[in-house]
Design a protein around this motif. Structure first.
Motif, PDB file in Angstrom:
ATOM      1  N   LEU A 162      -0.488  63.052   2.918  1.00  0.00           N
ATOM      2  CA  LEU A 162      -1.352  62.261   3.811  1.00  0.00           C
ATOM      3  C   LEU A 162      -0.438  61.557   4.812  1.00  0.00           C
ATOM      4  CD1 LEU A 162      -4.253  61.302   4.436  1.00  0.00           C
ATOM      5  CD2 LEU A 162      -3.810  59.311   2.983  1.00  0.00           C
ATOM      6  N   PHE A 163      -0.576  61.900   6.081  1.00  0.00           N
ATOM      7  CA  PHE A 163       0.362  61.420   7.095  1.00  0.00           C
ATOM      8  C   PHE A 163      -0.220  60.220   7.856  1.00  0.00           C
ATOM      9  CE2 PHE A 163       1.629  65.765   6.276  1.00  0.00           C
ATOM     10  CZ  PHE A 163       3.004  65.658   6.182  1.00  0.00           C
ATOM     11  N   VAL A 186       0.074  50.749  11.310  1.00  0.00           N
ATOM     12  CA  VAL A 186       1.225  51.391  10.667  1.00  0.00           C
ATOM     13  C   VAL A 186       0.845  51.787   9.241  1.00  0.00           C
ATOM     14  CG1 VAL A 186       3.637  51.120   9.986  1.00  0.00           C
ATOM     15  CG2 VAL A 186       2.773  49.980  12.047  1.00  0.00           C
ATOM     16  N   GLY A 187       1.215  52.991   8.872  1.00  0.00           N
ATOM     17  CA  GLY A 187       0.913  53.471   7.530  1.00  0.00           C
ATOM     18  C   GLY A 187       1.721  52.735   6.469  1.00  0.00           C
ATOM     19  N   ARG A 188       1.142  52.606   5.283  1.00  0.00           N
ATOM     20  CA  ARG A 188       1.849  51.998   4.151  1.00  0.00           C
ATOM     21  C   ARG A 188       1.889  53.009   3.011  1.00  0.00           C
ATOM     22  NH1 ARG A 188       0.160  45.903   2.885  1.00  0.00           N
ATOM     23  NH2 ARG A 188       2.023  46.208   1.587  1.00  0.00           N
ATOM     24  N   ARG A 189       3.058  53.158   2.443  1.00  0.00           N
ATOM     25  CA  ARG A 189       3.234  54.147   1.382  1.00  0.00           C
ATOM     26  C   ARG A 189       2.594  53.635   0.092  1.00  0.00           C
ATOM     27  NH1 ARG A 189       6.330  58.590   0.852  1.00  0.00           N
ATOM     28  NH2 ARG A 189       7.048  59.212  -1.233  1.00  0.00           N
ATOM     29  N   LEU A 248       5.233  60.403  12.488  1.00  0.00           N
ATOM     30  CA  LEU A 248       4.395  60.237  11.297  1.00  0.00           C
ATOM     31  C   LEU A 248       5.257  60.346  10.046  1.00  0.00           C
ATOM     32  CD1 LEU A 248       1.447  62.627  12.314  1.00  0.00           C
ATOM     33  CD2 LEU A 248       1.586  60.163  12.719  1.00  0.00           C
ATOM     34  N   TYR A 249       4.710  59.873   8.940  1.00  0.00           N
ATOM     35  CA  TYR A 249       5.379  60.096   7.648  1.00  0.00           C
ATOM     36  C   TYR A 249       4.322  60.161   6.549  1.00  0.00           C
ATOM     37  CZ  TYR A 249       4.941  55.209   6.071  1.00  0.00           C
ATOM     38  OH  TYR A 249       4.467  53.990   5.651  1.00  0.00           O
ATOM     39  N   ASP A 250       4.708  60.765   5.435  1.00  0.00           N
ATOM     40  CA  ASP A 250       3.793  60.997   4.325  1.00  0.00           C
ATOM     41  C   ASP A 250       3.694  59.728   3.483  1.00  0.00           C
ATOM     42  OD1 ASP A 250       2.213  61.985   2.332  1.00  0.00           O
ATOM     43  OD2 ASP A 250       3.743  63.319   1.472  1.00  0.00           O
ATOM     44  N   ALA A 291      13.537  53.593   8.268  1.00  0.00           N
ATOM     45  CA  ALA A 291      13.356  53.361   6.829  1.00  0.00           C
ATOM     46  C   ALA A 291      12.122  54.090   6.307  1.00  0.00           C
ATOM     47  CB  ALA A 291      13.243  51.857   6.571  1.00  0.00           C
ATOM     48  N   ARG A 292      11.087  54.150   7.120  1.00  0.00           N
ATOM     49  CA  ARG A 292       9.854  54.808   6.651  1.00  0.00           C
ATOM     50  C   ARG A 292      10.012  56.326   6.595  1.00  0.00           C
ATOM     51  NH1 ARG A 292       7.331  50.883  10.538  1.00  0.00           N
ATOM     52  NH2 ARG A 292       6.667  49.125   9.234  1.00  0.00           N
ATOM     53  N   ILE A 293      10.662  56.898   7.574  1.00  0.00           N
ATOM     54  CA  ILE A 293      10.749  58.368   7.595  1.00  0.00           C
ATOM     55  C   ILE A 293      11.966  58.866   6.823  1.00  0.00           C
ATOM     56  CG2 ILE A 293       9.581  58.425   9.826  1.00  0.00           C
ATOM     57  CD1 ILE A 293      12.245  59.045  11.152  1.00  0.00           C
TER      58      ILE A 293
END
Length: 530
Positions: free
Chosen positions: A380-381, A342-345, A367-369, A425-427
């Protein structure tokens, strides 16, 4: 012995015939000389002198021949004259016997020195096995007329470029322009048997290090050569026995799971370690009733300055039941857990979590930036959801109509790691969970098309929702790869020669959610292997 007696008999018959001719000639000459004497042409004394002189000349000739011949051995019978055809018979007999003796000598020597016998090869050569295959493909990609344009992004290209603006047109997926291309796939493998239980395997293939789910090489490189990669390198241990109770793999190897391309593309290799335990409940000599358990750990992305390396851990329990008519039922329930994907901002103007963006994407996943700076051109996604997959695979091979088989395969997968609130919450907005996927396939014909005239037809239906699986590793041909797709696939194989066959596949898919995107793919393959 029989042949010799026959030849002697022939010699005797021939000598008797010549003696009769000589007696006739002698009587004729004697009669002529007598007639000349009676007519007074020749005196009697002169005639008797001529006869005596001829007899003396003949005696000297015989004596000279006898002196030149070697002395006869005891029991030896001399034949002073042998006709030509008898000589030919004797010569043919000697030649035939000599040929047989020489051939037998060569065979005896070959046996003694083990000419052409596998065991005669050096031990290290006998432990090597080469294998390979070649596939030539013509592929046509056809896009539906109503497809949305400029609505589907190539997030892998955008991440590589650093943002939408820098990616430009490369940041958009093709949704409208039909495409035809020739492709080739070459694989060459080597298995080296270290011991009876330990094997080292290697395989080279076309493809590249950027795309883990394709080994195809598109033709049309302006005459340039192809890329070649090390596709497999592993050690494999198998416990002794017809049904090994343990198989262990380490390195980079083929798919160890009972699965379909709904979750894992057929060209995907697995890096890490895996082991399978088996127990056969059937007695000796009876069809197997095997229970198996497979477990493995596979690093996906190693980060030098972080303890948050990305991993795949998996486990599968299942059974494999064989029947007396060679039918077979296999099933496996698997759980695949992806760790740290999972991506981390990032913090404001930071790049600390850039590594959480995936190294490879196809399309479909949410996906999210994760960039967090003031530059509107920088993106960056990364993945917005976690992926923990529960996967049930069942396959029944009906062999009652052998050599023709009816093979039915079903696969159902659900992403139980999807948390709707966390993803929202992420998107930054609500999202509907699309986490299920399933596939049904049926094939009729030879289970393997390995000879001329053998055939097989197959067809099925696939439905794979947006976040059901990781889009990076699913089938790269259906809907041109990724998730959020549903549709049919049909095809068939036909054998042209030994280990050479044609394959035709037609895959027709549409989007499940989002803007319209219909893609039909037709593939015509010429395959061969050795």
């Amino acid at each position: 012995m029989a042949t010799g007696i026959a030849l002697l008999a022939l010699t005797g018959v021939a000598a008797a015939d010549e003696r009769a001719d000589l007696e006739k000639l002698r009587a004729t000459v004697t009669g002529l000389i007598g007639a000349l004497v009676d007519q007074g042409v020749l005196s009697r004394e002169a005639a008797e002198g001529m006869i005596k002189k001829a007899e003396a000349d003949a005696a000297r000739t015989v004596a000279a021949q006898a002196e030149q011949a070697p002395p006869a051995r005891p029991g030896e019978v001399r034949v002073t004259y042998v006709p030509q055809f008898v000589k030919d018979e004797i010569r043919a007999q000697v030649r035939d016997e000599l040929r047989q003796e020489v051939a037998q000598d060569v065979i005896d020597r070959a046996r003694q020195e083990q000419w052409g016998v596998p065991a005669a090869l050096p031990d290290w050569v006998a432990r090597l096995k080469f294998k390979g295959d070649l596939r030539l493909r013509e592929q046509s990609d056809r896009f539906a007329d109503g497809n949305a344009q400029f609505a589907y992004f190539d997030f892998l290209a955008i991440n590589d470029a650093g943002g939408l603006a820098d990616a430009g047109v490369d940041g958009l997926l093709n949704t409208a322009e039909d495409r035809d291309r020739f492709r080739a796939r070459v694989r060459l493998g080597l298995d080296a048997r270290i011991t009876d239980s330990l094997l080292a395997g290697f395989r080279l293939s076309t493809g590249n290090t950027r795309d883990p789910v394709s080994t195809n090489q598109s033709l049309g490189n302006y005459g340039n050569r192809y890329d070649t990669v090390l596709d497999q390198a592993f050690l494999k241990y198998e416990a002794p026995g017809a049904t090994p109770w343990l198989t262990a793999l380490g390195g980079r190897f083929e798919n160890p799971w009972l699965s379909t391309d709904l979750v894992w593309d057929a060209d995907l290799g697995f890096e890490g370690a895996a082991a399978t335990l088996r127990h056969d409940f059937a007695g000796a000599g009876r069809p197997s009733r095997t229970l198996f358990l497979t477990a493995g750990g596979f690093p996906l992305q190693e980060e030098e300055l972080s303890s948050k390396d990305k991993w795949l851990f998996g486990g599968q329990i299942g059974f494999d039941v064989a029947f007396a008519d060679q039918s077979r039922l296999k099933a496996g329930l698997a759980y695949y857990s992806f760790s740290n994907v999972v991506g981390r901002r990032n913090a404001l103007d930071g790049v600390e979590y850039d590594f959480t963006a995936p190294d490879y994407l196809q399309k479909g996943n949410t996906l999210y930036d994760i960039r967090n700076d003031a530059d509107p051109q920088s993106q960056l996604f990364a993945l917005a959801a976690d992926y923990n997959l529960a996967d049930l695979t069942v396959q029944y091979d009906l062999a009652r109509f052998a050599p023709y088989h009816v093979i039915l395969t079903g696969d159902f997968v659900r992403n139980v790691g999807f948390d709707k609130d966390e993803v929202a919450a992420r998107i930054g907005g609500p999202i509907e969970a699309k986490i299920n996927g399933y596939q049904f396939m049926a094939s009729v014909g030879w289970p393997e098309v390995t000879a001329a005239g053998r055939w097989r037809v197959f067809g099925g239906y696939k439905h794979l929702e947006r976040d059901a699986v990781l889009d990076a590793f699913t089938d790269s041909d259906f809907h041109l790869g990724g998730t959020d797709a549903k549709g049919w696939l049909l095809g068939g194989d036909y054998g042209l020669a030994r280990n050479t066959w044609l394959t035709m596949r037609y895959l027709s898919a549409d989007e499940i959610d989002g803007p319209p995107l219909g893609i039909d793919v037709l593939q015509l393959d010429l395959n061969t292997r050795f």
